[in-house]
Design a protein around this motif. Sequence first.
Motif, short mmCIF file in Angstrom:
data_model
loop_
_atom_site.label_atom_id
_atom_site.label_comp_id
_atom_site.label_asym_id
_atom_site.label_seq_id
_atom_site.Cartn_x
_atom_site.Cartn_y
_atom_site.Cartn_z
N LYS A 75 0.86 -0.94 0.07
CA LYS A 75 -0.07 0.04 -0.11
C LYS A 75 0.81 1.33 0.05
N PHE A 76 1.93 1.14 1.00
CA PHE A 76 2.78 2.38 0.91
C PHE A 76 3.70 2.38 -0.55
N ASP A 77 4.36 1.76 -1.28
CA ASP A 77 4.79 1.47 -2.36
C ASP A 77 3.88 1.99 -3.47
N ASP A 78 2.64 1.52 -3.39
CA ASP A 78 1.41 1.93 -4.41
C ASP A 78 1.26 3.70 -3.92
N ALA A 79 1.09 4.08 -2.79
CA ALA A 79 0.82 5.35 -2.80
C ALA A 79 2.03 6.50 -2.99
N VAL A 80 3.32 5.85 -2.84
CA VAL A 80 4.68 6.56 -3.47
C VAL A 80 4.62 6.69 -4.85
N GLU A 81 3.89 5.74 -5.71
CA GLU A 81 4.02 5.83 -6.88
C GLU A 81 2.82 6.47 -7.59
N LYS A 82 1.86 6.60 -7.05
CA LYS A 82 0.74 7.54 -7.12
C LYS A 82 1.29 9.03 -7.03
N LEU A 83 1.86 9.24 -5.77
CA LEU A 83 2.21 10.44 -5.78
C LEU A 83 3.34 11.22 -6.67
N ALA A 84 4.40 10.07 -6.96
CA ALA A 84 5.40 10.28 -7.75
C ALA A 84 4.68 10.79 -9.20
N GLU A 85 4.04 9.97 -9.63
CA GLU A 85 3.17 10.16 -11.00
C GLU A 85 2.69 11.81 -11.06
N ALA A 86 1.92 12.06 -10.11
CA ALA A 86 1.19 13.35 -9.88
C ALA A 86 2.39 14.38 -10.03
N LEU A 87 3.25 14.28 -9.02
CA LEU A 87 4.28 15.16 -8.67
C LEU A 87 5.16 15.54 -10.03
N MET A 88 5.75 14.23 -10.81
CA MET A 88 6.57 14.52 -11.92
C MET A 88 5.76 15.12 -13.00
#
Length: 183
Positions: A103-116
């Motif tokens: 869940k944490f790894d998925d949340a990191v990737e979702k944030l990374a996608e939006a942020l990048m």
Amino acid sequence: MTAVTIPRPVAGDVVDLILDDHRLFEQLLRDLRDATADREGARAALSAALIAHGEAEEQDVYPALRRKDAIDKHEQEHGEEEHAEGNQALLDLLECKGTDTQKFDDAVEKLAEALMHHIGEEEQTILNPARTEVSEKVRQDLGTAWATRRNALLDQDCGSIEFVKKVVARAEKSGLLSSDDDK
């Protein structure tokens, strides 16, 4: 938990200061992906830096760039919408109990996608016009105003989950976040 130090500039060209934060965000995202890094420290630092950065941009930078005709209303609103989406993804990350779960790894990737996505667009559609259409003095003045507000927000613990919830709720109320049905 080790604290990650967030740089606290007090002056400079606003474009350079914002770009420095963008590079900080990229480093903190790398740390969040690294199972051997201080993920908790990186999460706390990213939360504080991201909220302070975006709030200061929306209060000081975007309106000033509009007044100088460097950006238009659409670009300002789009930047604010992308901040809201990133803040929602940040809140999802903050709500993860541990840092060693899928869940944490998925949340990191979702944030990374939006942020990048936002960083790329902002650097092209907001920062480039700021470089070419706004005087150096105005960029310096904006840099001081942005840094002052950013540092004040950092002093207010703007990265806390409670603060982030308020920022997300304000964005929802303003219509900056679309519901899942709209996507």
